[in-house]
Motif scaffolding. Sequence first.
Motif, short mmCIF file in Angstrom:
data_model
loop_
_atom_site.label_atom_id
_atom_site.label_comp_id
_atom_site.label_asym_id
_atom_site.label_seq_id
_atom_site.Cartn_x
_atom_site.Cartn_y
_atom_site.Cartn_z
N TYR A 437 68.02 45.72 93.82
CA TYR A 437 68.08 45.80 92.36
C TYR A 437 68.73 44.54 91.79
O TYR A 437 68.28 43.98 90.78
N ALA A 438 69.84 44.11 92.43
CA ALA A 438 70.56 42.94 91.93
C ALA A 438 69.72 41.68 92.07
O ALA A 438 69.71 40.82 91.17
N TYR A 439 69.02 41.54 93.18
CA TYR A 439 68.14 40.38 93.36
C TYR A 439 67.09 40.34 92.25
O TYR A 439 66.88 39.31 91.60
N VAL A 443 66.57 37.48 89.17
CA VAL A 443 65.32 36.73 89.00
C VAL A 443 64.66 37.08 87.67
O VAL A 443 64.22 36.19 86.91
N GLN A 444 64.58 38.36 87.36
CA GLN A 444 63.93 38.78 86.12
C GLN A 444 64.77 38.43 84.91
O GLN A 444 64.24 38.07 83.86
N ALA A 464 70.32 34.56 93.36
CA ALA A 464 69.42 35.54 93.98
C ALA A 464 68.94 35.06 95.35
O ALA A 464 68.84 35.85 96.30
N ALA A 465 68.64 33.78 95.48
CA ALA A 465 68.16 33.24 96.76
C ALA A 465 69.24 33.39 97.83
O ALA A 465 68.93 33.72 99.00
N THR A 509 60.62 44.62 94.84
CA THR A 509 61.67 43.89 94.11
C THR A 509 61.62 42.40 94.35
O THR A 509 62.28 41.64 93.64
N GLY A 510 60.87 41.95 95.38
CA GLY A 510 60.83 40.54 95.74
C GLY A 510 61.84 40.15 96.79
O GLY A 510 61.85 39.00 97.25
N LEU A 511 62.70 41.09 97.20
CA LEU A 511 63.74 40.76 98.18
C LEU A 511 63.16 40.52 99.57
O LEU A 511 63.70 39.72 100.35
N LEU A 512 62.06 41.17 99.91
CA LEU A 512 61.49 41.11 101.25
C LEU A 512 60.28 40.18 101.30
O LEU A 512 59.57 40.01 100.31
#
Length: 656
Positions: A437-439, A443-444, A464-465, A509-512
């Motif tokens: 969620y935090a990542y 980003v968003q 985030a990276a 979420t884009g994390l993976l």
Amino acid sequence: MSHQHFTPAVGLHELVTVVRAPSVCLSGGDGQISAGGAQGFYDSDRRILSRLQVEVADATVIPVGRSHGGGEAVFSSQVWPDGDASSDASVSLHRRRTVRPGGLTERLEFVNRGTGPVGVRLLVRCGSDLAPMGRVRAGADYVPVASEADGSWVRWSDGGQEVVLTADREPEEIRCEDGGAVVAFRVVISAESTWSVTLSASPSGTERAGADRSALFGQAPTGGPPVFRASAQPRDPVLAKLVGHSLEDLDGMLLTDPFDPADLFLAAGSPWYFTLFGRDALWSAALLLPLGTRLAAGTLRTLARRQGTRLRPQRDEQPGKILHEVRRETLRVADVVIPPVYYGTIDATALWVRLLHDAWRAGMPADEVAALLPHLRAALRWIAECGDADGDGLLEYRPSAHDGLANQGWKDSAEGVRWADGRFAEAPLALCEVQAYAYAAAVQGADILDAFGLSIADHWREWAARLRERFRRSYWLSDAYGPYPAIALDAGKRPVDGATSNMAHVLGTGLLTSEESALVANRLAQPDLDCGYGLRTLSETSRAFNPLSYHCGSVWPHDTAIAVLGLAAEGHHTVACSLAQGVVAAAEHFEYRLPELYGVPGGDGGLLLAYPTACRPQAWAAAGAVAIAGYLEGRASYGVDARRTTPPEDGLRSTR
């Protein structure tokens, strides 16, 4: 949401629930409201009536049917007056219940289809304990409040809250007894005619008027444009029933912010949570975004007005933090004490940022988004600073300094985070989904800042990276089914083993990477998690597994819906459809009104168990049902019967 257990006299799943926020009525299947247990008429976290029993003194009464929905219920019975030996009753009694915000109405109507007049005596036994919801939920003993009566009304008062029950017809007699009252009517029904009386109950009093205004959430306005506007009904009749019932319940659970009644949000659930819960309201609005942005915008603003501004440890408040829940008064259940405004949540702040982004992308007006930019910046600062208390680049929570919640993710019961061998994980805990969620929020949030010309966006992308790399190094485990992300890192920064549904929230979420997402999809598809009726919260192989625990093996419809949308966003439609079909199958068992959670034991029996104290209806369960139906209907529109077959892995990738 905060939850503590008690043993009800009757499971909530066996009761008839009629909802019109902030009021709800719970009764037996025959319409009777009996003292003790959870039955009663509630308004704004108080039980206003705890007994309303209708009797026909000199007759045999047999219930024959009921219907309910849209804030109303009708209970029908056949009546044989004493001395009537006929096989078919000529007299019917219909009890029509209507719940409105702040009031209950019961119309009792006798219908005589016979050829001669009928006389009976109608008795209404009524009582109230004016109990706060916390006392009811804790299973405290029923202690009636003394009643007063005069003419055609009965009154109960505890010096602050009061309720008056009135009748639109003069009764034959009112007797006060045993902490309650008996209201008697002499009923004479002419041949082929009807006789009726209407009872009304309304709360009032100094406590209601003088309570903290920020917690007195009111009814949604009527007469305006609908909040939930589906573009089309599902073609599948089962999905159409599920969507219809869910939207009807959601409409009945809308509340308004007293600081701006134009702003709407969803109460968390009936009967325990008729108030504002940050996490629940945010997820519910997010799941319903395909139906419009009005609910999302109202939810965002309602929470922004209450965003933390300073350090107040007694309620876990910190600058920029989004709250957990709001109550009229302190909630005390067992050893847990929740202050009226409580911020004990690790994930609501990031979920607020994500909803703002998604609502903006879905068409929320730019000026409304711009007005929330200061709150966005404060939320992002909280995520990176207070949310990461030890500075390791991950978000974690530790036990409250007072008697608040031990766990502060969505699985917030005391037993919510366990090792595979059954041990409790030691806090501070860094939950896997919270990092995702935090990542996504960083980003968003950066995308919004860019769009509105604020130069700090790159800082949040870099932050985030770094989080993404820490997650990759720290969370991955393997079991007999393959690799998966741990539910959390414990106080020693060790990944807590045992597969859980939390990993599904990381998807989309884009994390993976795509390869990592495929590993998660494979793990979710295994039979220890996909039980045939949705996604289990904890693997069946865990020593802590209990299908009727709150968070250790039960199935939550909203949890499965989040998994379905995340899988769809990553392109894993076979697994998404399997989980979605399971929830639809469960909904058919629950008459298309999905509860907060339910249980599915191990083995091949396909048994479905009700959790006795589960909210029903519940906002994110109903919202999740709408999202799941929308996903399956979307798959069907691609030429795939998504409810009955396994679709290919291409086609629709996301419904959000």
